[in-house]
Design an enzyme around this catalytic site. Structure first.
Site, PDB file in Angstrom:
ATOM      1  N   HIS A   1      -8.149  -0.287  -5.291  1.00 21.75           N
ATOM      2  CA  HIS A   1      -7.916  -1.115  -4.120  1.00 21.75           C
ATOM      3  C   HIS A   1      -8.464  -2.568  -4.560  1.00 21.75           C
ATOM      4  CE1 HIS A   1      -7.529  -2.908  -0.215  1.00 21.75           C
ATOM      5  NE2 HIS A   1      -7.900  -1.938   0.482  1.00 21.75           N
TER       6      HIS A   1
ATOM      7  N   ARG B   1       0.819  -1.073   0.017  1.00 24.71           N
ATOM      8  CA  ARG B   1       0.140  -0.059  -0.109  1.00 24.71           C
ATOM      9  C   ARG B   1       0.853   1.358   0.051  1.00 24.71           C
ATOM     10  NH1 ARG B   1      -5.115   0.944   3.850  1.00 24.71           N
ATOM     11  NH2 ARG B   1      -5.784  -0.323   2.324  1.00 24.71           N
TER      12      ARG B   1
END
Length: 339
Positions: free
Chosen positions: A135, A107
């Site tokens: 995502h 991330r």
């Protein structure tokens, strides 16, 4: 797509058949996620869990999913704990850390950064969220949850009616979910947000071009009256220039039991990618919804384990070995399913 050895960077990689393949492998993960059985199919494998932006659920979910398949997890959390703080480039970090891992989950706060990292990584990389871009694993677990919830009411993904509410401009979860919905037929989407936080125009146009019926509104009550799913999102404060700017929009679209009873169909499912902002000035999903059986937010998180286990098994090519390496649980398991 060919999953073996592949990075998962964007929903755009998938065709509809790929989604079904992931979901059916996820179904097989249920006894292991519920600790009814153990599998050690990834024993000896190492996941590099690299989170350069705050995360609780996603980071721990990926780590737990890998552990449940028998693998080990090494974590880097935050820029200050990495060599990036010393000026190392993202590409050099990728070249080094991919030598220590069999697969990496990452991330990063900048859009496109995970793809940049993956371009020089020696092992597959899964995008755990890159800025306000995408995502993908969250969208997959969301759609998997929607499929399971609809099935309980005799419905399916084709024909889905969904309302997405909140910060649609910065919400990478809804961006990826919208891309997934383009693979299905007769879908209608209500986009509910302040004009300033509307879904990116290009994505709206892509949905319409794919045959999705899209309506945009700033009115919550009328937008949730005839949908199967209400998908709420928080104001993404970290994407604003200041807390004061974010506060201008916080708390605009609150859902509580009274609003739900008055405006939603009886079986409308409530979802949220979490964390939900329960502060008084926000209170997106009121706690009086916690006893509502159609609140699926914790079933979502449980389903995240299944989907992420499936991705690991498919990328590392062990789906045919899962049951072969299964054994019985040896400890007391008091686990109850999420409400």
């Amino acid at each position: 797509m060919e999953f073996k050895g592949s990075s998962i960077l964007s929903i755009s990689q998938f065709e509809r058949g790929d989604i079904d393949r992931i979901f059916r492998v996820a179904d097989r993960m249920e006894p292991y996620a519920q600790r009814q059985k153990i599998t050690r199919v990834l024993e000896g494998a190492i996941l590099g869990n690299m989170f350069f932006e705050a995360s609780t659920r996603t980071r721990i979910s990926f780590g737990s999913a890998f552990n449940l398949l028998g693998g080990e997890v090494r974590e880097t959390v935050g820029f200050e704990a990495s060599a990036l703080a010393k000026g190392e480039s993202l590409q050099d970090t990728a070249r080094v850390l991919s030598g220590f891992s069999d697969i990496i989950c990452m991330r990063h706060p900048q859009s496109g950064s995970v793809a940049d990292f993956a371009s020089v990584s020696r092992v597959p990389v899964i995008n755990g969220g890159d800025g306000s871009n995408e995502h993908p694993s969250q969208a997959l677990l969301d759609l998997y949850t929607i499929e399971k919830e609809l099935k309980g009411h005799g419905r399916q993904l084709d024909g889905l009616r969904i309302a997405m509410i909140g910060d649609l401009k910065h919400g990478r979860t809804v961006h990826s979910l919208c891309k997934l919905l383009m693979l299905f037929q007769h879908v209608s989407v209500q986009l509910v947000s302040p004009v300033e936080l509307a879904m990116p125009r290009e994505l709206v146009e892509d949905m319409r071009a794919a045959g999705i019926q899209v309506e945009e509104s700033e009115r919550l009550e009328s937008s949730i009256s005839h949908v199967d799913i209400v998908y709420s999102t928080r104001i993404q404060e970290e994407r604003f220039s200041s807390k004061d700017e974010a506060d201008l929009y916080r708390g605009r679209f609150r859902l509580n039991q009274a609003i739900y009873t008055s405006h939603c169909e009886p079986n409308t499912v409530i979802m949220h990618p979490l964390p939900r902002d329960s502060r008084a000035e926000a209170n997106e999903l009121d706690r009086d919804l916690d006893s509502n059986p159609n609140l699926a937010i914790f079933r979502q998180t449980d389903n995240g384990l299944l989907v992420r286990m499936a991705l690991f098994a498919m990328i590392l090519d062990v789906t045919h070995l899962i049951e072969k390496y299964a054994t019985e649980v040896r400890w007391f398991n008091p686990r109850q399913p999420a409400c």
